[in-house]
Design a protein around this motif. Sequence first.
Motif, PDB file in Angstrom:
ATOM      1  N   SER A   1       0.831  -1.205   0.000  1.00  0.00           N
ATOM      2  CA  SER A   1       0.000   0.000   0.000  1.00  0.00           C
ATOM      3  C   SER A   1       0.862   1.251   0.000  1.00  0.00           C
ATOM      4  N   GLU A   2       1.898   1.253   0.838  1.00  0.00           N
ATOM      5  CA  GLU A   2       2.823   2.388   0.880  1.00  0.00           C
ATOM      6  C   GLU A   2       3.565   2.543  -0.447  1.00  0.00           C
ATOM      7  N   SER A   3       3.874   1.425  -1.081  1.00  0.00           N
ATOM      8  CA  SER A   3       4.597   1.493  -2.352  1.00  0.00           C
ATOM      9  C   SER A   3       3.759   2.183  -3.415  1.00  0.00           C
ATOM     10  N   ASN A   4       2.486   1.804  -3.510  1.00  0.00           N
ATOM     11  CA  ASN A   4       1.635   2.426  -4.517  1.00  0.00           C
ATOM     12  C   ASN A   4       1.304   3.868  -4.173  1.00  0.00           C
ATOM     13  N   ASP A   5       1.104   4.180  -2.875  1.00  0.00           N
ATOM     14  CA  ASP A   5       0.941   5.578  -2.486  1.00  0.00           C
ATOM     15  C   ASP A   5       2.177   6.390  -2.864  1.00  0.00           C
ATOM     16  N   THR A   6       3.350   5.820  -2.626  1.00  0.00           N
ATOM     17  CA  THR A   6       4.605   6.511  -2.952  1.00  0.00           C
ATOM     18  C   THR A   6       4.729   6.747  -4.446  1.00  0.00           C
ATOM     19  N   ALA A   7       4.407   5.723  -5.245  1.00  0.00           N
ATOM     20  CA  ALA A   7       4.493   5.879  -6.700  1.00  0.00           C
ATOM     21  C   ALA A   7       3.603   7.018  -7.177  1.00  0.00           C
ATOM     22  N   ILE A   8       2.406   7.101  -6.612  1.00  0.00           N
ATOM     23  CA  ILE A   8       1.476   8.163  -7.006  1.00  0.00           C
ATOM     24  C   ILE A   8       2.031   9.535  -6.621  1.00  0.00           C
ATOM     25  N   LYS A   9       2.606   9.650  -5.424  1.00  0.00           N
ATOM     26  CA  LYS A   9       3.203  10.922  -5.016  1.00  0.00           C
ATOM     27  C   LYS A   9       4.415  11.267  -5.870  1.00  0.00           C
ATOM     28  N   LEU A  10       5.203  10.269  -6.232  1.00  0.00           N
ATOM     29  CA  LEU A  10       6.354  10.524  -7.099  1.00  0.00           C
ATOM     30  C   LEU A  10       5.909  10.973  -8.487  1.00  0.00           C
ATOM     31  N   VAL A  11       4.801  10.403  -8.985  1.00  0.00           N
ATOM     32  CA  VAL A  11       4.245  10.862 -10.262  1.00  0.00           C
ATOM     33  C   VAL A  11       3.879  12.335 -10.170  1.00  0.00           C
ATOM     34  N   HIS A  12       3.166  12.690  -9.097  1.00  0.00           N
ATOM     35  CA  HIS A  12       2.773  14.093  -8.930  1.00  0.00           C
ATOM     36  C   HIS A  12       3.999  15.006  -8.827  1.00  0.00           C
ATOM     37  N   HIS A  13       4.996  14.554  -8.082  1.00  0.00           N
ATOM     38  CA  HIS A  13       6.218  15.346  -7.922  1.00  0.00           C
ATOM     39  C   HIS A  13       6.935  15.501  -9.261  1.00  0.00           C
ATOM     40  N   TYR A  14       7.004  14.431 -10.024  1.00  0.00           N
ATOM     41  CA  TYR A  14       7.674  14.428 -11.336  1.00  0.00           C
ATOM     42  C   TYR A  14       7.087  15.498 -12.244  1.00  0.00           C
ATOM     43  N   TRP A  15       5.760  15.571 -12.297  1.00  0.00           N
ATOM     44  CA  TRP A  15       5.133  16.556 -13.171  1.00  0.00           C
ATOM     45  C   TRP A  15       5.206  17.968 -12.591  1.00  0.00           C
ATOM     46  N   ARG A  16       5.088  18.083 -11.273  1.00  0.00           N
ATOM     47  CA  ARG A  16       5.112  19.412 -10.654  1.00  0.00           C
ATOM     48  C   ARG A  16       6.439  20.112 -10.874  1.00  0.00           C
ATOM     49  N   ILE A  17       7.569  19.381 -10.711  1.00  0.00           N
ATOM     50  CA  ILE A  17       8.881  20.026 -10.845  1.00  0.00           C
ATOM     51  C   ILE A  17       9.222  20.335 -12.298  1.00  0.00           C
ATOM     52  N   GLN A  18       8.373  19.866 -13.205  1.00  0.00           N
ATOM     53  CA  GLN A  18       8.535  20.223 -14.618  1.00  0.00           C
ATOM     54  C   GLN A  18       7.483  21.248 -15.045  1.00  0.00           C
ATOM     55  N   ASN A  19       6.905  21.916 -14.017  1.00  0.00           N
ATOM     56  CA  ASN A  19       5.926  22.983 -14.254  1.00  0.00           C
ATOM     57  C   ASN A  19       4.686  22.499 -14.991  1.00  0.00           C
ATOM     58  N   ARG A  20       4.288  21.279 -14.693  1.00  0.00           N
ATOM     59  CA  ARG A  20       3.054  20.735 -15.263  1.00  0.00           C
ATOM     60  C   ARG A  20       2.208  20.139 -14.136  1.00  0.00           C
ATOM     61  N   PRO A  21       1.880  20.928 -13.135  1.00  0.00           N
ATOM     62  CA  PRO A  21       1.179  20.434 -11.951  1.00  0.00           C
ATOM     63  C   PRO A  21      -0.245  19.969 -12.233  1.00  0.00           C
ATOM     64  N   ASN A  22      -0.771  20.325 -13.409  1.00  0.00           N
ATOM     65  CA  ASN A  22      -2.130  19.900 -13.760  1.00  0.00           C
ATOM     66  C   ASN A  22      -2.205  18.405 -14.071  1.00  0.00           C
ATOM     67  N   ARG A  23      -1.048  17.756 -14.315  1.00  0.00           N
ATOM     68  CA  ARG A  23      -1.057  16.323 -14.648  1.00  0.00           C
ATOM     69  C   ARG A  23      -1.087  15.500 -13.359  1.00  0.00           C
ATOM     70  N   ARG A  24      -2.209  15.571 -12.654  1.00  0.00           N
ATOM     71  CA  ARG A  24      -2.352  14.900 -11.359  1.00  0.00           C
ATOM     72  C   ARG A  24      -3.266  13.675 -11.406  1.00  0.00           C
ATOM     73  N   LYS A  25      -4.007  13.512 -12.479  1.00  0.00           N
ATOM     74  CA  LYS A  25      -4.970  12.418 -12.519  1.00  0.00           C
ATOM     75  C   LYS A  25      -4.274  11.066 -12.720  1.00  0.00           C
ATOM     76  N   ILE A  26      -4.821  10.079 -12.056  1.00  0.00           N
ATOM     77  CA  ILE A  26      -4.312   8.712 -12.157  1.00  0.00           C
ATOM     78  C   ILE A  26      -5.434   7.834 -12.686  1.00  0.00           C
ATOM     79  N   ILE A  27      -5.141   7.078 -13.735  1.00  0.00           N
ATOM     80  CA  ILE A  27      -6.119   6.131 -14.277  1.00  0.00           C
ATOM     81  C   ILE A  27      -5.681   4.718 -13.931  1.00  0.00           C
ATOM     82  N   ALA A  28      -6.605   3.949 -13.396  1.00  0.00           N
ATOM     83  CA  ALA A  28      -6.368   2.541 -13.081  1.00  0.00           C
ATOM     84  C   ALA A  28      -7.440   1.715 -13.784  1.00  0.00           C
ATOM     85  N   LEU A  29      -7.524   0.437 -13.438  1.00  0.00           N
ATOM     86  CA  LEU A  29      -8.518  -0.445 -14.050  1.00  0.00           C
ATOM     87  C   LEU A  29      -9.578  -0.860 -13.038  1.00  0.00           C
TER      88      LEU A  29
END
Length: 446
Positions: free
Chosen positions: A116-144
Motif C-alpha cells: 500500500s505504501e509502495s503504490n501511495d509513494t508511486a502516485i506521489k512521485l508521479v505528482h512530484h515528477y510533473w510538478r517540478i517540470q511545471n506541469r502540476p495539472n497532470r495529477r490524474k491517475i487512471i487505473a482499471l
Amino acid sequence: MNEWCELDKKHFIHPTSSIQQQQEKGPKVIMESGEGIYLKDIHGKTYMDAMSSLWNVHIGHGREELAIAAAEQMKTLAFSSAFSTFSHKPGIKLAEKIASLAPENLNAVFFTSGGSESNDTAIKLVHHYWRIQNRPNRRKIIALKRSYHGVAAASTSATGIPEFWDMAGTTIEGFSHAASTYRSNTESAISALREKIEAEGPETVGAFIAEPVQGAGGVLIPPEGYFKEIRNLCDEYGILFVADEVITGFGRTGRMFGIENWNTVPDMITFAKGVTSGYAPLGGVLVSDAIHEVFKLKSKGTLFHGFTYSGHPTAAAVALKNLDIIESEGLVDHSHRMGKKLLKGFKKLKDEINIVGDVRAVGLLGAVELVKNSETNEKFPQDLKVAPRVIEALHERGVICRAVTYEGIDIICFAPPLIINEGQIDELLTKLEESILEVKNDLVVR
C-alpha cells in the motif's frame, strides 16, 4: 483454545475481516508454526498454504536462513534512519540487487514498508515528477476496474473494487477507472482506456497504473499484446506507466517481474510481498533512469516523503537472503514449470466437471472459475455462495486458498509457495476436485 479465542475477540481487530463474524465465532484458526508449503494450527492440524498466506511467502515457511540473516543484522545494526541522506550497507546492497533484477533502465529504488505504501509513494512521485517540470495539472491517475492497489489513501482510490471505497465512505479526487481486461480482447480494452484518457483530458493525466495480472480481482490475465499497446498508448499521450508488481514480482509468474511476460518496460515498478517472502515488512518503488534524471536535476531541497522504516536495515538483510534463495534454488524457473503443471490440472477439471468454467494460470498464480453453465458462463445466483462453499470444503481438507466473489462471480484463487513440488500440486488438485464435486452434489440435492 477458548482462552486464545476470547483474547482475540477482546483485543485483536483483524484486517479485511468481518468483525461481526469474529465476535460471534472467534478466529477461524490460530496458526502456530509453518514449514515449507504447510502451516500448523494450535490443535496440530496441518494445512497446505495454497495462497502463500497473502500471495507473499515465496520461499515457504520456516526458512531458518532468513532468521539467521535477521539475527546477524540485528546484532550489528538493527535499525538506522535513511532520512537526511543517512545510509547503511544493507539498504545500498538491496537497492543495487533489485535494480540488477529489474527490467532495463529501472535502476533507482525508494523503499517503503509494504505494498500500500509502495503504490501511495508511486502516485506521489508521479505528482512530484510533473510538478517540478511545471506541469502540476497532470495529477490524474487512471487505473482499471477490479484492480487492487492497497488500502492507504491514494492506493485505495486507485483500487478498482468499490467495496474498498465504501469502508471509509470516501476516496481522493483525481482517480478514475477504465474497463478491466476481464473477458476482453486487446483492441476493446485499449479502446476503453483511450476513451477514458480523452474523457479526462490527456493534459491532466499523470499516470496509468495496472497490475500485470489482477490478483485480488480474480487472477485476471490480460489478453496477448495488451501491455505492448499500453506502453504505446502511454507514450502517445506522454503518460507514465506504473506496473504494480506487489503480487507478481520476484518469480510469482514464472519471470522475475510479471510485466516481463509481455516484454514491456514500465516507467515505475512497485513491489513488496515476495521481496522478503513475508519474513519482514518491506516494499518499494523502482523508477526509470529518465525519471531519476529529472529528480536529480529539478527536485530542489528536501523530498518531503518517507517512512520511518524506509530501507530498514534488518528487513533489507532479510530481503537480500530471500532473493539469494530465489536465485540459488532456481525458483523463478521452477515457478514457470510448476505453473504449467497446475494449469494442466485445472484444464482437466474443466473437461470433467461441468460447473468449472474458465481456468487460468501464469506461473504459480492461477484461478478456477465456477459457473452454472460452462458453455455460456452463466453465473450462479449469489445467494448460493458457491466459491465460499468450495473454500470451506477445501479448508476441511486442510487447504487454504481464497475466493473472489465481486460482481456475482465465483472464482477460486491459488498462489502456492514457489517451492511447491509436483507431488504437492497433485495433492492440491485432488483436494480441489473433491471439494468442487462435494459442493456440486450439494447443489443438485438442493
